[in-house]
Design an enzyme around this catalytic site. Structure first.
Site, PDB file in Angstrom:
ATOM      1  N   ASP A 183       0.831  -1.207   0.000  1.00  0.00           N
ATOM      2  CA  ASP A 183       0.000   0.000   0.000  1.00  0.00           C
ATOM      3  C   ASP A 183       0.865   1.257   0.000  1.00  0.00           C
ATOM      4  OD1 ASP A 183      -2.309   1.470   0.011  1.00  0.00           O
ATOM      5  OD2 ASP A 183      -2.757   1.182   2.134  1.00  0.00           O
TER       6      ASP A 183
ATOM      7  N   ASN B 248     -10.394  -2.436  -6.751  1.00  0.00           N
ATOM      8  CA  ASN B 248      -9.512  -1.564  -7.549  1.00  0.00           C
ATOM      9  C   ASN B 248     -10.031  -1.313  -8.970  1.00  0.00           C
ATOM     10  OD1 ASN B 248      -6.346  -2.732  -6.092  1.00  0.00           O
ATOM     11  ND2 ASN B 248      -7.647  -1.003  -5.521  1.00  0.00           N
TER      12      ASN B 248
HETATM   13  C1  FPP Z   1      -1.430   0.125  -3.542  1.00  0.00           C
HETATM   14  O1  FPP Z   1      -1.030   1.448  -3.599  1.00  0.00           O
HETATM   15  C2  FPP Z   1      -0.936  -0.657  -4.653  1.00  0.00           C
HETATM   16  C3  FPP Z   1      -1.705  -1.226  -5.639  1.00  0.00           C
HETATM   17  C4  FPP Z   1      -3.158  -1.116  -5.723  1.00  0.00           C
HETATM   18  C5  FPP Z   1      -1.102  -1.978  -6.741  1.00  0.00           C
HETATM   19  C6  FPP Z   1       0.158  -2.710  -6.458  1.00  0.00           C
HETATM   20  C7  FPP Z   1       0.782  -2.967  -7.747  1.00  0.00           C
HETATM   21  C8  FPP Z   1       2.105  -2.974  -8.010  1.00  0.00           C
HETATM   22  C9  FPP Z   1       3.155  -2.796  -6.992  1.00  0.00           C
HETATM   23  C10 FPP Z   1       2.561  -3.110  -9.413  1.00  0.00           C
HETATM   24  C11 FPP Z   1       2.285  -4.417 -10.119  1.00  0.00           C
HETATM   25  C12 FPP Z   1       2.518  -5.639  -9.351  1.00  0.00           C
HETATM   26  C13 FPP Z   1       3.280  -6.710  -9.662  1.00  0.00           C
HETATM   27  C14 FPP Z   1       3.145  -7.911  -8.816  1.00  0.00           C
HETATM   28  C15 FPP Z   1       4.252  -6.768 -10.771  1.00  0.00           C
HETATM   29  P1  FPP Z   1      -2.161   2.546  -3.747  1.00  0.00           P
HETATM   30  O2  FPP Z   1      -2.238   2.943  -5.179  1.00  0.00           O
HETATM   31  O3  FPP Z   1      -3.422   2.046  -3.148  1.00  0.00           O
HETATM   32  O4  FPP Z   1      -1.552   3.696  -2.902  1.00  0.00           O
HETATM   33  P2  FPP Z   1      -2.358   4.840  -2.131  1.00  0.00           P
HETATM   34  O5  FPP Z   1      -3.075   4.159  -1.003  1.00  0.00           O
HETATM   35  O6  FPP Z   1      -1.264   5.729  -1.662  1.00  0.00           O
HETATM   36  O7  FPP Z   1      -3.275   5.484  -3.105  1.00  0.00           O
END
Ligand code: FPP
Length: 245
Positions: free
Chosen positions: A21, A69
């Site tokens: 996150d 998401n």
């Molecule tokens: C959360 O941060 C992260 C995600 C929803 C996506 C995670 C994806 C990756 C790290 C990239 C692809 C994955 C792989 C396995 C290659 P957020 O966007 O919710 O952050 P925020 O809470 O600050 O908005």
């Protein structure tokens, strides 16, 4: 002594699950677009996978895309899907060299066809690897997973092939997407948020939780080692008293 050397290799968590996150907030803090955060999030995935292999953790599960998401802006969803494809394609060689078996859990049919194909190809190509099982939770929601299991079990009861009294915790677990994966010993969430967010609700029943204030792109293998070291200082009683252990 560095943190890695303090870890007792005989008491490693067998399965670590991670809610990655904070990509968006990290990027925003730098005055960049959210997608910049996701791109750097991929580097953190590589770092943590390497750390898990280096220390010998056999199961790593990453919450990469929740069923909720899909409600994000279309552009961000598309960027995440493209990152997934490019990462899987780029990392196949590393998976093979390091004995990584790829698995995916979630409503995979909802993913775009090209993602499903890349996932299936990578899972097929790595299915004999046995050092570390990397499970990506994609279009994943734990309540849906539990409902799916319940419906399939109810079907069998209705058909007379299963008796209600035979529905045990073990049997129920076999109907979940994680049927062939042990329950996580340790769950890590980054970004300072302290909630489960519909992730592995059944499987986390006795899991130790560890929260990091770092945003996911900042998370390093040393942070992983610190979480493992802290996990090893805990007494897991599974409802028993200390004296009974
Ligand atoms: C959360 O941060 C992260 C995600 C929803 C996506 C995670 C994806 C990756 C790290 C990239 C692809 C994955 C792989 C396995 C290659 P957020 O966007 O919710 O952050 P925020 O809470 O600050 O908005």
């Amino acid at each position: 002594m560095n943190i890695k050397d303090k870890i007792d290799r005989a008491k490693l968590p067998q399965h670590i699950a991670i809610i990655m996150d904070g990509n968006g907030r990290w990027a925003k803090g730098l005055g960049k677009l959210r997608v910049f955060g996701h791109k750097n999030g991929v580097s953190a995935v590589r770092e943590v996978l390497e750390g898990a292999i280096e220390i010998g953790v056999p199961y790593l599960t990453l919450y990469a895309f929740s069923s909720e998401n899909w409600n994000r802006p279309k552009l961000e969803v598309r960027a995440l899907m493209e990152l997934l494809i490019s990462s899987l394609t780029k990392e196949l060689k590393t998976f093979q060299q390091n004995g990584v078996k790829l698995k995916a859990i979630g409503n995979l049919n909802d993913l775009p066809d090209n993602i499903q194909k890349t996932l299936n190809d990578t899972m097929e190509a790595t299915k004999e690897n046995s050092k570390c099982t990397l499970t990506l939770a994609l279009s994943y929601g734990s309540r849906t997973e539990i409902l799916d299991a319940t419906k399939r079990i109810a079907d069998q009861v209705a058909q007379g092939t299963l008796k209600p009294e035979d529905i045990t915790e073990d049997l129920f677990s076999q109907y979940l997407y994680t049927a062939d994966i042990p329950d996580p010993d340790l769950m890590i969430r980054t970004s300072g948020e302290q909630r489960i967010s519909n992730f592995l609700l059944w499987q986390l029943a006795y899991t130790e939780l560890w929260f990091s204030a770092k945003m996911w792109p900042e998370f390093t293998r040393n942070d992983l080692f610190e979480a493992i070291f802290d996990y090893q200082s805990r007494e897991r009683r599974f409802g028993k008293t200390s004296e009974q252990l």
